[in-house]
Every structure is written in C-alpha cells, then in structure tokens.
Design a protein around this motif. Structure first.
Motif, mmCIF file in Angstrom:
data_model
loop_
_atom_site.group_PDB
_atom_site.id
_atom_site.type_symbol
_atom_site.label_atom_id
_atom_site.label_comp_id
_atom_site.label_asym_id
_atom_site.label_seq_id
_atom_site.Cartn_x
_atom_site.Cartn_y
_atom_site.Cartn_z
ATOM 1 N N LYS A 179 -8.043 9.211 -2.375
ATOM 2 C CA LYS A 179 -8.691 7.966 -2.871
ATOM 3 C C LYS A 179 -7.968 7.780 -4.119
ATOM 4 O O LYS A 179 -7.493 6.513 -4.685
ATOM 5 C CB LYS A 179 -9.870 8.406 -3.057
ATOM 6 N N ALA A 180 -7.448 8.843 -4.914
ATOM 7 C CA ALA A 180 -6.740 8.475 -6.265
ATOM 8 C C ALA A 180 -5.548 7.788 -6.098
ATOM 9 O O ALA A 180 -4.844 7.281 -7.056
ATOM 10 C CB ALA A 180 -6.840 10.005 -7.099
ATOM 11 N N VAL A 181 -4.676 8.167 -5.062
ATOM 12 C CA VAL A 181 -3.563 7.625 -4.850
ATOM 13 C C VAL A 181 -3.386 6.212 -3.829
ATOM 14 O O VAL A 181 -2.280 5.571 -3.606
ATOM 15 C CB VAL A 181 -2.355 8.608 -4.318
ATOM 16 N N GLY A 182 -4.555 5.966 -3.575
ATOM 17 C CA GLY A 182 -4.804 4.768 -2.679
ATOM 18 C C GLY A 182 -4.848 4.679 -1.411
ATOM 19 O O GLY A 182 -4.562 3.694 -0.715
ATOM 20 N N VAL A 183 -4.823 5.838 -0.814
ATOM 21 C CA VAL A 183 -4.873 5.988 0.812
ATOM 22 C C VAL A 183 -6.278 5.518 1.159
ATOM 23 O O VAL A 183 -7.168 5.709 0.635
ATOM 24 C CB VAL A 183 -4.597 7.349 1.184
ATOM 25 N N GLU A 184 -6.114 4.765 2.165
ATOM 26 C CA GLU A 184 -7.442 4.367 2.841
ATOM 27 C C GLU A 184 -7.874 5.017 4.094
ATOM 28 O O GLU A 184 -8.941 4.835 4.582
ATOM 29 C CB GLU A 184 -7.256 2.811 3.059
ATOM 30 N N ARG A 185 -7.045 5.715 4.907
ATOM 31 C CA ARG A 185 -7.194 6.468 5.930
ATOM 32 C C ARG A 185 -6.505 7.849 5.921
ATOM 33 O O ARG A 185 -5.520 8.017 5.512
ATOM 34 C CB ARG A 185 -6.801 5.826 7.388
ATOM 35 N N LEU A 186 -7.488 8.907 6.259
ATOM 36 C CA LEU A 186 -6.830 10.132 6.675
ATOM 37 C C LEU A 186 -6.871 10.838 8.026
ATOM 38 O O LEU A 186 -7.963 10.351 8.724
ATOM 39 C CB LEU A 186 -7.535 11.018 5.574
ATOM 40 N N PHE A 187 -5.729 11.157 8.297
ATOM 41 C CA PHE A 187 -5.784 11.756 9.773
ATOM 42 C C PHE A 187 -5.519 13.213 9.579
ATOM 43 O O PHE A 187 -5.113 13.832 8.836
ATOM 44 C CB PHE A 187 -4.132 11.095 10.284
ATOM 45 N N CYS A 188 -5.885 13.709 10.877
ATOM 46 C CA CYS A 188 -5.804 15.288 10.964
ATOM 47 C C CYS A 188 -5.759 15.494 12.396
ATOM 48 O O CYS A 188 -6.019 14.825 13.332
ATOM 49 C CB CYS A 188 -6.993 16.011 10.202
ATOM 50 N N LEU A 189 -5.000 16.670 12.642
ATOM 51 C CA LEU A 189 -4.710 17.015 14.234
ATOM 52 C C LEU A 189 -5.344 18.389 14.085
ATOM 53 O O LEU A 189 -4.891 19.386 13.213
ATOM 54 C CB LEU A 189 -3.289 17.138 14.448
ATOM 55 N N THR A 190 -6.519 18.745 14.658
ATOM 56 C CA THR A 190 -7.320 20.267 14.650
ATOM 57 C C THR A 190 -7.920 20.690 15.715
ATOM 58 O O THR A 190 -8.171 19.668 16.721
ATOM 59 C CB THR A 190 -8.326 19.605 13.408
ATOM 60 N N PHE A 191 -8.252 22.013 15.720
ATOM 61 C CA PHE A 191 -9.115 22.489 16.549
ATOM 62 C C PHE A 191 -10.720 22.478 16.141
ATOM 63 O O PHE A 191 -11.490 22.591 16.874
ATOM 64 C CB PHE A 191 -8.707 23.797 16.885
ATOM 65 N N PHE A 222 -14.272 18.946 10.473
ATOM 66 C CA PHE A 222 -13.987 17.847 9.967
ATOM 67 C C PHE A 222 -14.998 16.645 10.237
ATOM 68 O O PHE A 222 -15.150 15.785 9.468
ATOM 69 C CB PHE A 222 -12.573 17.203 10.649
ATOM 70 N N SER A 223 -15.581 16.654 11.303
ATOM 71 C CA SER A 223 -16.758 15.582 11.681
ATOM 72 C C SER A 223 -18.005 15.623 10.547
ATOM 73 O O SER A 223 -18.396 14.567 10.308
ATOM 74 C CB SER A 223 -17.345 16.025 12.873
ATOM 75 N N ARG A 224 -18.073 16.756 9.957
ATOM 76 C CA ARG A 224 -19.281 16.671 8.884
ATOM 77 C C ARG A 224 -18.491 16.329 7.520
ATOM 78 O O ARG A 224 -19.419 15.679 6.738
ATOM 79 C CB ARG A 224 -19.261 18.300 8.429
#
Length: 166
Positions: free
Chosen positions: A95-107, A112-114
């Motif tokens: 948020k501080a650097v201006g990102v609007e969306r975060l992606f992850c690739l995970t098991f 991450f849903s929480r």
C-alpha cells in the motif's frame, strides 16, 4: 521478543535456511543465495533475538501489481500468528508504494484466503500490459501470466489475487 522488520543483509543466511527447509518438500521454490542478497530490500523478516524465524517478500511486477513471495515460518511457530504478521507487513508495504493488487502462487490457500486473497484464472491485466510483462525475465511474472513454460515447476499451486483498499 519477536520482531517483524525489513530484512538486512545479515538476515540472508537465516532466510536461506528457511527456504531450504521448505524447498526440500516442494512447498517453496528454491532461490540462489545471490538472488536473495540482490533482493534483500524486498524481504520482511520475523526475528527472535538474532534468529530469523520467518520471512516473506514483496516483488513489484508492474505499476499497480506486485507479488508476495517466499513466505515461510519456522515449523515450531506454525499457528502462532507469525505468518499473518509478516503478510500484514507485506500488505502495508505494498500500500505504501502504491500497489493496488497483490498476486501469490501458493499451496497455502486457506492462509492467503484469510487475508482476502481469492483464486484466479487467466491474467487480470490489460492486453498492452500483458505484452509488456511478456518481456520480463522474472519467473514470478511468468507465473502471474500463467505461461506454460513455468507450469512444470508450479504444478499444484494456486494462483491468488488480493485487491488492496488504500
């Protein structure tokens, strides 16, 4: 006393040890040590005294898009909230650097849903951004774009996305 803070170069050996633990069973992709030093500024760590007991990184992919990478917590601290604190710090940094969306690739889809991440299919970027991202040599970009070339390394992982509320 557990502290969550930006990583320092002196933390890389501890980050390396965490990655090695989880890369053995395929839960994390292995990374070269030189790559860890090159990206030290992307990492958040959890330290107990001098010992690194958790880590995670924020890697910028595009103007409004970043990837959460290499989230790992020492086995003995699973379920203690350390991972949530690390991810919270990564989200705050995004948020501080201006990102609007975060992606992850995970098991770890439940973890991450929480935090509000949802499973995605396809590539949620405009065609012109997709074309620009194709020029990247970064494996994370290829994962985000769901390119066939990375699928042998990521089988079973789930692609997830979080839209940030600033």
């Amino acid at each position: 006393m557990l502290e969550i803070r930006p990583a320092r170069t002196s933390d890389i050996k501890g980050i390396r040890a965490l990655i090695d633990t989880f890369a053995l069973n395929g839960r994390l992709l292995n990374k070269e040590t030189v790559t860890l030093y090159e990206s030290v500024q992307e990492f958040i760590v959890a330290v107990d005294g001098e010992k690194v007991v958790g880590c995670g990184a924020l890697h910028i992919l595009w103007e409004d898009l970043a990837e959460v990478r290499t989230v790992a917590v020492a086995e003995e601290l699973h379920g203690s909230g350390v991972g949530h604190r690390i991810l919270g710090a990564i989200i705050d940094r995004a948020k501080a650097v201006g990102v609007e969306r975060l992606f992850c690739l995970t098991f770890e889809t439940q973890f991450f849903s929480r935090h509000g991440f949802i499973e995605i299919e396809g590539t949620p970027v405009a065609p012109e951004v997709y074309t620009e991202l194709l020029r990247s040599y970064d494996a994370g970009v290829a994962e985000f774009l769901d390119l066939e070339s990375v699928k042998p390394n990521t089988l079973g992982n789930t692609r997830m996305l979080l839209t940030l509320q600033n």
